[in-house]
Design an enzyme around this catalytic site. Structure first.
Site, PDB file in Angstrom:
ATOM      1  N   ARG A 116      -1.302  11.949  -7.576  1.00 15.73           N
ATOM      2  CA  ARG A 116      -0.135  11.205  -7.529  1.00 15.73           C
ATOM      3  C   ARG A 116       1.005  12.180  -7.218  1.00 15.73           C
ATOM      4  O   ARG A 116       2.032  12.107  -6.340  1.00 15.73           O
ATOM      5  CB  ARG A 116       0.330  10.541  -8.857  1.00 15.73           C
ATOM      6  CG  ARG A 116      -0.475   9.185  -9.152  1.00 15.73           C
ATOM      7  CD  ARG A 116      -0.010   8.132  -7.956  1.00 15.73           C
ATOM      8  NE  ARG A 116       1.051   7.371  -8.262  1.00 15.73           N
ATOM      9  CZ  ARG A 116       1.383   6.253  -7.554  1.00 15.73           C
ATOM     10  NH1 ARG A 116       0.550   5.654  -6.813  1.00 15.73           N
ATOM     11  NH2 ARG A 116       2.858   6.081  -7.422  1.00 15.73           N
ATOM     12  N   THR A 144       6.357   6.334  -3.891  1.00 17.91           N
ATOM     13  CA  THR A 144       5.975   4.767  -3.064  1.00 17.91           C
ATOM     14  C   THR A 144       6.914   4.863  -1.816  1.00 17.91           C
ATOM     15  O   THR A 144       6.267   4.522  -0.649  1.00 17.91           O
ATOM     16  CB  THR A 144       6.194   3.917  -3.803  1.00 17.91           C
ATOM     17  OG1 THR A 144       5.491   3.970  -5.221  1.00 17.91           O
ATOM     18  CG2 THR A 144       5.594   2.619  -3.210  1.00 17.91           C
ATOM     19  N   HIS A 173      -2.958   6.098  -0.694  1.00 12.36           N
ATOM     20  CA  HIS A 173      -2.940   5.249  -1.852  1.00 12.36           C
ATOM     21  C   HIS A 173      -3.716   6.377  -2.890  1.00 12.36           C
ATOM     22  O   HIS A 173      -4.563   6.769  -2.693  1.00 12.36           O
ATOM     23  CB  HIS A 173      -3.868   4.084  -1.670  1.00 12.36           C
ATOM     24  CG  HIS A 173      -4.114   3.450  -2.970  1.00 12.36           C
ATOM     25  ND1 HIS A 173      -3.119   2.668  -3.732  1.00 12.36           N
ATOM     26  CD2 HIS A 173      -5.268   3.643  -3.722  1.00 12.36           C
ATOM     27  CE1 HIS A 173      -3.788   2.361  -4.896  1.00 12.36           C
ATOM     28  NE2 HIS A 173      -5.106   2.741  -5.108  1.00 12.36           N
ATOM     29  N   ASN A 215       3.210   4.687   4.206  1.00 10.07           N
ATOM     30  CA  ASN A 215       3.188   6.028   3.326  1.00 10.07           C
ATOM     31  C   ASN A 215       1.684   6.465   3.227  1.00 10.07           C
ATOM     32  O   ASN A 215       1.522   7.570   2.403  1.00 10.07           O
ATOM     33  CB  ASN A 215       3.750   5.635   2.047  1.00 10.07           C
ATOM     34  CG  ASN A 215       3.040   4.400   1.203  1.00 10.07           C
ATOM     35  OD1 ASN A 215       1.788   4.117   1.661  1.00 10.07           O
ATOM     36  ND2 ASN A 215       3.228   4.046   0.264  1.00 10.07           N
ATOM     37  N   ARG A 269       3.522  11.745   1.292  1.00 10.10           N
ATOM     38  CA  ARG A 269       4.397  10.703   1.663  1.00 10.10           C
ATOM     39  C   ARG A 269       5.616  11.117   2.277  1.00 10.10           C
ATOM     40  O   ARG A 269       6.511  10.542   3.365  1.00 10.10           O
ATOM     41  CB  ARG A 269       4.293   9.835   0.364  1.00 10.10           C
ATOM     42  CG  ARG A 269       3.258   8.831   0.081  1.00 10.10           C
ATOM     43  CD  ARG A 269       3.281   8.167  -0.940  1.00 10.10           C
ATOM     44  NE  ARG A 269       2.219   7.226  -1.214  1.00 10.10           N
ATOM     45  CZ  ARG A 269       2.259   6.542  -2.370  1.00 10.10           C
ATOM     46  NH1 ARG A 269       2.887   6.436  -3.141  1.00 10.10           N
ATOM     47  NH2 ARG A 269       1.045   5.587  -2.199  1.00 10.10           N
ATOM     48  N   PHE A 311       6.703  -8.653   0.505  1.00 10.50           N
ATOM     49  CA  PHE A 311       6.127  -7.671   1.434  1.00 10.50           C
ATOM     50  C   PHE A 311       4.493  -7.932   1.547  1.00 10.50           C
ATOM     51  O   PHE A 311       3.838  -7.089   2.228  1.00 10.50           O
ATOM     52  CB  PHE A 311       6.412  -6.296   1.224  1.00 10.50           C
ATOM     53  CG  PHE A 311       6.267  -5.681  -0.028  1.00 10.50           C
ATOM     54  CD1 PHE A 311       4.813  -4.992  -0.324  1.00 10.50           C
ATOM     55  CD2 PHE A 311       7.237  -5.521  -0.965  1.00 10.50           C
ATOM     56  CE1 PHE A 311       4.811  -4.468  -1.694  1.00 10.50           C
ATOM     57  CE2 PHE A 311       7.014  -5.021  -2.328  1.00 10.50           C
ATOM     58  CZ  PHE A 311       5.812  -4.598  -2.568  1.00 10.50           C
ATOM     59  N   LYS A 361      -4.638   5.648   4.517  1.00 11.12           N
ATOM     60  CA  LYS A 361      -4.298   4.179   4.911  1.00 11.12           C
ATOM     61  C   LYS A 361      -4.436   4.485   6.652  1.00 11.12           C
ATOM     62  O   LYS A 361      -4.520   5.587   7.076  1.00 11.12           O
ATOM     63  CB  LYS A 361      -3.061   3.789   4.435  1.00 11.12           C
ATOM     64  CG  LYS A 361      -3.057   3.601   2.821  1.00 11.12           C
ATOM     65  CD  LYS A 361      -1.540   3.176   2.618  1.00 11.12           C
ATOM     66  CE  LYS A 361      -1.345   3.129   1.129  1.00 11.12           C
ATOM     67  NZ  LYS A 361      -0.127   2.400   0.742  1.00 11.12           N
TER      68      LYS A 361
HETATM   69  P1  IDP Z   1       2.015   3.026  -4.988  1.00  9.29           P
HETATM   70  O1  IDP Z   1       1.397   2.970  -3.735  1.00  9.29           O
HETATM   71  O2  IDP Z   1       3.133   4.141  -4.995  1.00  9.29           O
HETATM   72  O3  IDP Z   1       1.234   3.096  -6.161  1.00  9.29           O
HETATM   73  P2  IDP Z   1       2.889   0.249  -5.273  1.00  9.29           P
HETATM   74  O4  IDP Z   1       4.020  -0.388  -5.937  1.00  9.29           O
HETATM   75  O5  IDP Z   1       1.331   0.125  -6.074  1.00  9.29           O
HETATM   76  O6  IDP Z   1       2.965   1.638  -5.057  1.00  9.29           O
HETATM   77  O7  IDP Z   1       2.799  -0.513  -3.948  1.00  9.29           O
HETATM   78  C1  IDP Z   1       1.530  -0.653  -3.218  1.00  9.29           C
HETATM   79  C2  IDP Z   1       1.835  -0.443  -1.712  1.00  9.29           C
HETATM   80  O8  IDP Z   1       2.909  -1.420  -1.340  1.00  9.29           O
HETATM   81  C3  IDP Z   1       2.860   1.005  -1.507  1.00  9.29           C
HETATM   82  O9  IDP Z   1       2.217   2.118  -1.244  1.00  9.29           O
HETATM   83  C4  IDP Z   1       3.673   0.648  -0.209  1.00  9.29           C
HETATM   84  O10 IDP Z   1       2.527   0.842   0.914  1.00  9.29           O
HETATM   85  C5  IDP Z   1       3.770  -0.999  -0.527  1.00  9.29           C
HETATM   86  N1  IDP Z   1       5.263  -1.045  -1.177  1.00  9.29           N
HETATM   87  C6  IDP Z   1       5.531  -1.107  -2.454  1.00  9.29           C
HETATM   88  N2  IDP Z   1       6.820  -1.341  -2.219  1.00  9.29           N
HETATM   89  C7  IDP Z   1       7.157  -1.582  -1.358  1.00  9.29           C
HETATM   90  C8  IDP Z   1       8.485  -2.151  -0.956  1.00  9.29           C
HETATM   91  O11 IDP Z   1       9.400  -2.423  -1.625  1.00  9.29           O
HETATM   92  N3  IDP Z   1       8.587  -2.531   0.457  1.00  9.29           N
HETATM   93  C9  IDP Z   1       7.539  -2.672   1.363  1.00  9.29           C
HETATM   94  N4  IDP Z   1       6.385  -1.990   1.124  1.00  9.29           N
HETATM   95  C10 IDP Z   1       6.250  -1.542  -0.308  1.00  9.29           C
HETATM   96 MG    MG Z   2       0.188   1.438  -7.118  1.00  7.79          MG
END
Ligand code: IDP
Ligand code: MG
Length: 165
Positions: A90, A96, A124, A121, A107, A58, A10
């Site tokens: 992963r 996350t 992806h 983080n 992360r 968000f 990212k």
């Molecule tokens: P992942 O990236 O671990 O698969 P997802 O739930 O798919 O997690 O969320 C995508 C992205 O959205 C995350 O990597 C993070 O950058 C952001 N994100 C997810 N949950 C939150 C939150 O509760 N607050 C702020 N950003 C979030």
């Molecule tokens: Mg995801």
């Protein structure tokens, strides 16, 4: 099972010169990189990539983040391929929420939560085969991947395109 997974480094990762570190960590998986490109993410691509999260509070900040509005306007997109690729990647990424991620994960080591609440983080990675198929097809065209991952067809187009002058 042999799988493929989409990885994005990212904009925070690129801005902080973490590309080498992230790729080194991912090389622990012994998976093969079968596609890679540097992308300036459009709003359309950002919104399609994160379509599942469009109702989250968000979401708008997430779109700005992945488009690089807080860092650099670029993302490195890769496809990793091999045995259990999705879970292996992963695992090294970590949770996350970077505060909750194992500190030896990517992360956990490099991520942060901004005062605005954005989870920066760094990386992806797809979470399941359906998601990886959808995402890889969004970020790559068939000829940009060096193995045949999904059925593809040849079509005649009349599109204009830029070529070297
Ligand atoms: P992942 O990236 O671990 O698969 P997802 O739930 O798919 O997690 O969320 C995508 C992205 O959205 C995350 O990597 C993070 O950058 C952001 N994100 C997810 N949950 C939150 C939150 O509760 N607050 C702020 N950003 C979030
Ligand atoms: Mg995801």
């Amino acid at each position: 099972m042999v799988q493929q997974t989409l990885v994005l480094i990212k904009p925070d990762g690129l801005k902080k010169s973490l590309t080498g570190n992230v790729l080194t960590r991912l090389s622990e998986t012994k998976l093969e990189i079968v596609a890679a490109r540097i992308v300036q993410v459009s709003k359309k691509l950002a919104e399609e990539h994160y379509a599942m999260l469009k109702d989250k509070p968000f979401f708008d900040d997430l779109i700005k983040y992945i488009m690089g509005e807080y860092h650099k306007k670029k993302v490195m997109a890769l496809v990793y391929w091999g045995e259990d690729a999705i879970a292996k990647v992963r695992q090294i990424c970590g949770a996350t929420n970077p505060e909750e991620a194992d500190s030896v994960s990517i992360r956990g080591a490099y991520g942060r939560i901004t005062t605005k609440g954005v989870y920066e983080n760094v990386i992806h990675a797809s979470t399941n085969p359906e998601e990886s198929e959808r995402e890889i097809k969004l970020w790559f065209e068939p000829d940009e991947i060096i193995v045949d991952l999904y059925p593809a067809k040849t079509v005649k187009t009349t599109c204009e395109k830029r070529v070297w002058a």
